[in-house]
Design a protein around this motif. Structure first.
Motif, short mmCIF file in Angstrom:
data_model
loop_
_atom_site.label_atom_id
_atom_site.label_comp_id
_atom_site.label_asym_id
_atom_site.label_seq_id
_atom_site.Cartn_x
_atom_site.Cartn_y
_atom_site.Cartn_z
N GLU A 190 -9.90 -51.89 -9.29
CA GLU A 190 -9.72 -50.89 -10.24
C GLU A 190 -11.07 -49.85 -9.85
O GLU A 190 -11.12 -48.71 -10.18
CB GLU A 190 -9.86 -51.21 -11.70
N SER A 191 -12.03 -50.40 -9.53
CA SER A 191 -13.24 -50.11 -9.46
C SER A 191 -13.50 -49.11 -8.32
O SER A 191 -14.26 -48.30 -7.94
CB SER A 191 -14.56 -51.09 -9.55
N ASP A 193 -19.36 -56.22 -14.47
CA ASP A 193 -19.03 -57.67 -14.12
C ASP A 193 -19.53 -57.86 -12.82
O ASP A 193 -19.55 -56.96 -11.69
CB ASP A 193 -17.58 -58.21 -14.32
N ALA A 237 -17.09 -51.27 -12.34
CA ALA A 237 -17.16 -52.31 -13.16
C ALA A 237 -18.69 -52.92 -13.46
O ALA A 237 -19.42 -52.85 -12.58
CB ALA A 237 -16.23 -53.48 -12.23
N ALA A 292 -6.54 -52.31 -13.58
CA ALA A 292 -6.63 -53.61 -13.87
C ALA A 292 -5.59 -54.44 -14.51
O ALA A 292 -5.06 -55.48 -14.14
CB ALA A 292 -7.95 -54.06 -14.19
N LYS A 305 -10.21 -56.12 -11.46
CA LYS A 305 -11.43 -55.33 -11.79
C LYS A 305 -11.84 -54.63 -10.23
O LYS A 305 -12.28 -53.53 -10.44
CB LYS A 305 -12.61 -56.12 -12.52
N TYR A 306 -11.90 -55.37 -9.16
CA TYR A 306 -12.51 -55.12 -8.14
C TYR A 306 -11.59 -53.70 -7.52
O TYR A 306 -12.40 -52.70 -7.44
CB TYR A 306 -12.41 -56.14 -7.22
N GLN A 329 -10.64 -61.06 -11.63
CA GLN A 329 -11.91 -60.67 -11.15
C GLN A 329 -11.19 -59.36 -9.94
O GLN A 329 -11.74 -58.46 -9.63
CB GLN A 329 -12.66 -61.32 -10.43
#
Ligand code: HEC
Ligand code: HEC
Length: 219
Positions: free
Chosen positions: A215-216, A128, A126, A172, A212-213, A209
């Protein structure tokens, strides 16, 4: 009369969403019999039985379209429970209910074993800043009574027994959408409301958030 109609409609809406007050959130009990059924699942048979699932969940359980969750590397106990919950209409989704309905107990154990035998989806780094999500994952937030996600989903995001799902590598879009569904109560198959209570305390920004965390983290 009007009030009666409103009441009946209200009850039917609740019934439709599988949210009858006081009704159990799942009919799955991890008895020794159910655990040995899941352990007896055969990945090779499961692969054949999952032929009809490929179009949405991918040939190896990695969904190409983010509208569908990946199943690769997911825990077998969790997969079995979700299929039963769809079939029992405890997790309400008409599309998945139609796919779960024809499956018997052995089919569900075989399919669960097949996806569990596959590697997790690859990590998607990610861009971000995920600092706030990292704190929630590792420490939670005592003020809002949010426990650390890692306490249940494990530090590496791969879940643990019994039926705590892997989140690592999951797309995500699915993670965000299902956390919103727990928050609204439209997904209500989590025993003891464990995820509904947590999701209600999270903001929309935090949910995005956290999605995304996880998924990473993938394979
Ligand atoms: C037409 C597309 C489609 C097909 C075909 C399909 N699914 Fe799904 N599946 C979905 C969608 C959409 C969801 C997310 C539904 C929700 O939010 O509850 C889902 C969710 C799931 C989940 C829950 C995943 C999780 O992370 O909680 C499992 C398990 C699953 N499907 C298994 C299967 C199996 C096994 C088959 C074949 C017998 C199948 N699906 C066929 C679209 C599909
Ligand atoms: C006390 C244990 C516990 C904690 C803490 C916890 N979870 Fe969960 N979580 C679960 C269980 C159990 C399930 C499976 C519920 C079910 O059967 O539907 C789950 C399911 C989920 C799912 C659905 C996965 C999917 O594939 O559909 C997501 C997303 C999730 N949790 C995210 C989180 C996040 C983010 C946190 C931290 C803010 C967290 N969880 C904290 C126990 C926990």
């Amino acid at each position: 009369m009007k009030r009666y109609i409103v009441m009946v409609l209200g009850v039917q809406l609740l019934l439709g969403a599988g949210m009858v007050p006081g009704a159990p959130s799942s009919l799955v009990a991890f008895t020794p019999q159910i655990r040995s059924l899941i352990a007896s699942g055969d990945p090779a048979r499961g692969k054949d039985k999952a032929a009809g699932c490929v179009s949405c969940h991918g040939a190896q359980g990695i969904a190409e379209n983010a509208a569908f969750p990946s199943l690769a590397g997911q825990r077998a106990d969790y997969l079995y429970k979700q299929l039963r919950d769809y079939k029992d209409e405890k997790r309400v989704n008409p599309l998945m209910a139609a796919f779960a309905q024809p499956l018997n107990e052995e089919d569900m154990a075989d399919i669960a074993a097949w996806y569990a035998s596959q590697p997790l989806p690859p990590a998607k780094p990610a861009d971000d800043d995920l600092g706030a999500a990292t704190t929630l994952v590792r420490r939670g937030d005592g003020k809002r009574l949010i426990p650390a996600c890692a306490a249940c989903h494990a530090a590496n995001g791969r879940g643990q027994a019994v039926a705590v799902p892997a989140l690592a590598g999951q797309n995500a879009a699915h993670l965000g959408q299902t956390l919103q569904a727990y928050k609204r109560g439209t997904r209500a198959n989590d025993v003891y409301s464990v995820m509904r209570n947590i999701a209600r305390a999270l903001s929309g920004e935090e949910i995005a958030q956290l999605a995304k965390y996880y998924e990473s983290l993938g394979e």
